[in-house]
Design a protein around this motif. Structure first.
Motif, short mmCIF file in Angstrom:
data_model
loop_
_atom_site.label_atom_id
_atom_site.label_comp_id
_atom_site.label_asym_id
_atom_site.label_seq_id
_atom_site.Cartn_x
_atom_site.Cartn_y
_atom_site.Cartn_z
N SER A 1 37.33 40.28 43.46
CA SER A 1 37.32 38.98 44.26
C SER A 1 38.69 38.48 43.86
CB SER A 1 35.99 38.21 43.74
OG SER A 1 36.09 38.12 42.52
N ALA A 2 38.78 37.34 44.12
CA ALA A 2 39.75 36.20 43.40
C ALA A 2 39.36 36.33 41.83
CB ALA A 2 39.78 34.85 43.87
N HIS A 3 40.23 35.31 41.31
CA HIS A 3 39.91 35.27 39.77
C HIS A 3 38.85 35.12 38.99
CE1 HIS A 3 43.82 33.58 41.25
NE2 HIS A 3 44.43 33.85 40.28
N VAL A 4 38.69 35.74 37.96
CA VAL A 4 37.41 35.55 37.22
C VAL A 4 37.49 34.18 36.65
CG1 VAL A 4 36.06 36.39 35.11
CG2 VAL A 4 37.47 37.86 36.58
N THR A 5 36.49 33.38 36.60
CA THR A 5 36.62 32.08 36.27
C THR A 5 36.65 32.10 34.67
OG1 THR A 5 34.29 32.15 36.01
CG2 THR A 5 34.91 31.07 38.05
N GLU A 6 37.23 31.14 34.22
CA GLU A 6 37.61 30.88 32.56
C GLU A 6 36.32 30.86 31.93
OE1 GLU A 6 40.08 27.30 31.72
OE2 GLU A 6 39.59 27.96 29.38
N ASP A 7 35.26 30.39 32.61
CA ASP A 7 33.79 30.37 32.10
C ASP A 7 33.27 31.74 31.83
OD1 ASP A 7 31.19 29.03 31.49
OD2 ASP A 7 30.77 30.10 33.34
N ALA A 8 33.31 32.65 32.81
CA ALA A 8 32.84 33.80 32.87
C ALA A 8 33.59 34.53 31.70
CB ALA A 8 32.91 34.49 34.33
N PHE A 9 34.67 34.73 31.82
CA PHE A 9 35.57 35.41 31.11
C PHE A 9 35.19 35.02 29.35
CE2 PHE A 9 39.28 36.26 28.11
CZ PHE A 9 39.60 37.49 28.83
N GLU A 10 35.33 33.66 29.23
CA GLU A 10 35.04 33.39 27.70
C GLU A 10 33.77 33.83 27.33
OE1 GLU A 10 37.34 32.59 25.63
OE2 GLU A 10 38.87 32.47 27.22
N ARG A 11 32.67 33.31 28.01
CA ARG A 11 31.37 33.89 27.67
C ARG A 11 31.01 35.20 27.30
NH1 ARG A 11 27.81 30.36 32.04
NH2 ARG A 11 25.98 31.47 31.00
N GLU B 1 38.08 43.91 39.23
CA GLU B 1 39.43 44.08 39.77
C GLU B 1 39.79 42.59 40.72
OE1 GLU B 1 40.70 47.98 42.01
OE2 GLU B 1 39.62 46.56 43.40
N THR B 2 40.93 41.96 40.23
CA THR B 2 41.22 40.80 40.84
C THR B 2 42.12 40.84 41.83
OG1 THR B 2 40.59 39.85 38.79
CG2 THR B 2 41.59 38.56 40.15
N ASN B 3 41.89 40.46 43.10
CA ASN B 3 42.83 40.11 44.35
C ASN B 3 43.16 38.67 44.33
OD1 ASN B 3 44.08 39.42 46.71
ND2 ASN B 3 42.38 40.78 47.83
N THR B 4 44.20 38.15 43.71
CA THR B 4 44.48 36.84 43.29
C THR B 4 44.56 36.03 44.84
OG1 THR B 4 46.89 36.98 43.31
CG2 THR B 4 45.55 37.22 41.35
N PHE B 5 44.65 36.98 45.81
CA PHE B 5 44.85 36.15 47.11
C PHE B 5 43.30 36.00 47.87
CE2 PHE B 5 48.77 38.50 46.43
CZ PHE B 5 49.63 37.51 46.55
N ALA B 6 42.22 36.52 47.54
CA ALA B 6 41.14 36.66 47.85
C ALA B 6 40.37 35.06 48.02
CB ALA B 6 40.13 37.67 47.05
N PRO B 7 39.33 35.19 48.86
CA PRO B 7 38.86 33.55 49.19
C PRO B 7 38.03 33.26 48.01
CG PRO B 7 37.96 35.30 50.63
CD PRO B 7 38.87 35.91 49.95
N ALA C 1 38.12 45.28 47.52
CA ALA C 1 39.29 44.96 47.21
C ALA C 1 39.29 43.56 47.31
CB ALA C 1 40.50 45.53 47.86
N GLY C 2 38.48 42.57 47.23
CA GLY C 2 38.52 41.38 47.36
C GLY C 2 37.98 40.59 48.67
N GLY C 3 37.72 41.56 49.76
CA GLY C 3 37.00 41.10 50.92
C GLY C 3 35.62 40.70 50.88
N ASN C 4 35.33 39.76 51.90
CA ASN C 4 34.02 39.28 51.93
C ASN C 4 32.96 40.15 52.68
OD1 ASN C 4 34.10 37.52 49.79
ND2 ASN C 4 34.27 35.53 50.98
#
Ligand SMILES: [Zn+2]
Length: 498
Positions: free
Chosen positions: A76-86, A11-17, A315-318
């Motif tokens: 959290s914020a975005h899933v890294t490209e590396d994580a998604f592709e792997r 679940e991606t909160n694009t505003f999260a840190p 929801a993306g908070g730390n």
């Protein structure tokens, strides 16, 4: 029948840190770590997860299960490209290895955004569909917070979405998706689909199915399916803190009669719009929330729960903002405990000092959110634990919760549970790891938006939703959306649109 089963949840909160890396998926949090192949069933067994419910259903029906990869990471914020592709590469490799398949079930969230893709699930389904071809039935379960896109609807034969928030029906939804998949395996016909998006964003707290308007809207769904002889009907509240074109709530329906499917979907959409203003809910600034909680708890035998919604790790908070804690200290709140503040360095410091010690700490406030600073002071170490527990409430039931090194600290009479991993405070067992019995407290300040209600509302005198600065703002008008499709109202009833 040979049915492949896998999953990939975020679940991606694009505003999260902070972003979700491959290591975040590999590691266990409240849910299991990345699992692949024959071990999967054992890893997820008995847990309230869609994949667990689907596996159980498919097994009970005597079909052959071909396990793929399953992975999830905390919001959290975005899933890294590396994580998604792997992880997608694993999924496709496992699908190829599985050989001839009669059907595929996937446990997805529906609100995944990656560094390189706005619609994570749409991309997963496209690649899976390209591999399977058009004829192999593909069933998918999604979270109630899915930002459903037209691509997801097109590519999957069926999307089944949770009907509860707190999500106490995750396993049940997986089982329902598997049941619909089985129906597809036994017929050549494909169902008509209706998909409609709502014109306003719903705050997280507005989607709670313990309270209206969501309560009565979701209660209608089983009746709508029965009365109209639909195959399936779902309403997703969407996950609003995501700056993407298709953010927001939607209705997805399936049936054999196209006109009927569209009519029911349109009527439900209109019923949601008719109650738009109610989705905003009541919200208290931290000073008001604390003073109101003190007043109520002084005359009550049961605790008042403060939901620190803007720092919800779900929801993306730390989980490390200090606004509500500082307010409790400032107002000398009695019998109050904050849980669970995530600060590994402070937890380690408490473990080094030992029970009974007084230590100087700069507690929390380390993730760099504007307006959030650490609470500096001398804290007494009251208890220590390894933070390991098994969930006992309806939401986290059976989950292996691991908060890492955990300490119960006290400052100016206010207690705070400090953990080393961010997990939302949605289960009473998390408090018991440091000897706190939640029902004996006066005020429970929880880092959660809604999931806590499953386990805490039954013991609470009153629940108040509090707002102190954090990465999951309740007021979406404060966020800098750029990519949302035109005309969407950023808050229920608001005149401000995207
Ligand atoms: Zn959710």
């Amino acid at each position: 029948m040979r049915i492949a089963v896998g999953g990939f949840q975020h679940e991606t909160n694009t505003f999260a840190p902070s972003k979700a890396t491959f290591e975040d998926f590999e590691r266990a949090d409240a849910w299991p770590p990345l699992t692949r192949g024959q071990g999967m069933a054992q890893v997820v067994s008995g847990i309230n997860l869609p994949v667990a419910g689907a596996l159980e259903y498919i097994q009970d029906q005597g079909h052959e299960i071909l396990p793929l990869v399953w992975a999830s990471a905390p919001p959290s914020a975005h899933v890294t490209e590396d994580a998604f592709e792997r992880i997608v590469a694993m999924l496709l490799e496992d699908l190829k290895k599985a050989g001839r398949l009669d059907g595929v079930y996937l446990d997805l969230h529906g609100a995944m955004v990656t560094e390189h893709l706005e619609d994570g699930e749409g991309a997963i389904l496209k690649r899976v569909r390209d591999l399977l071809g058009p004829d192999v039935p593909l069933a998918v379960s999604l979270d109630l917070h899915a930002n459903v896109t037209p691509e997801m609807v097109d590519l999957a034969d069926i999307l089944e979405i949770y009907r509860t928030y707190p999500h106490v029906d995750m396993a049940a939804t997986g089982a329902r998706a598997a049941e619909r998949l089985e129906a597809l395996l036994n017929t050549e016909e494909r169902w008509h689909k209706a998909f409609l998006q709502l014109p306003f964003l719903i705050p997280l707290t507005g989607g709670c199915t313990f309270i209206d308007p969501s309560k009565s809207l979701y209660e209608k769904i089983p009746h709508l399916i029965d009365e109209n002889k639909l195959i399936s009907f779902s309403f997703a509240c969407g996950f609003s803190p995501a700056d993407i074109y298709h953010v927001g709530a939607s209705v997805v329906a399936y049936g054999k009669d196209s006109a009927r499917v569209w009519k029911v979907a349109e009527e439900f959409r209109d019923a949601v719009i008719a109650r738009e203003a109610e989705f905003a809910g009541d919200l208290f600034a931290a000073p008001d929330a604390v003073s109101k909680a003190r007043e109520i708890s002084a005359a009550a035998s049961r605790p008042v729960v403060l939901a620190d919604t803007q720092d919800n790790p779900g929801a993306g908070g730390n989980g490390d903002t200090t606004g509500l804690l500082k307010e409790l200290v400032a107002q000398h709140a009695e019998r109050a405990v904050v849980g669970v503040l995530c600060d590994p360095a402070s937890a380690a410091g408490a473990h080094d000092a030992g029970v009974g010690a007084d230590i100087r700490l700069s507690l929390g406030g380390k993730s760099g959110w504007p307006g959030v600073t650490p609470l500096e002071g001398t804290f007494k170490v009251l208890a220590l634990s390894d933070g390991k527990t098994v969930g006992t409430g309806p939401f986290y039931k059976g989950a292996n919760i691991d908060l890492g090194k955990t300490a119960l600290l006290e400052i100016s009479g206010v207690k705070v549970i400090v953990g080393s991993r961010k997990i939302q405070a949605a289960d009473q067992s998390m408090f018991r790891t440091v000897g706190i019995e939640p029902s004996s407290m006066g005020i429970l300040a929880l880092k959660s938006s809604v999931h806590f209600r499953a386990d805490f509302q039954p013991i609470a005198e009153k629940v108040l939703v509090a707002a102190s600065p954090g990465p999951n703002p309740v007021d979406y008008e404060a966020l800098a959306y750029r990519r949302v499709r035109p005309g969407i109202r950023l808050m229920p009833g608001s005149s401000r649109t995207s």
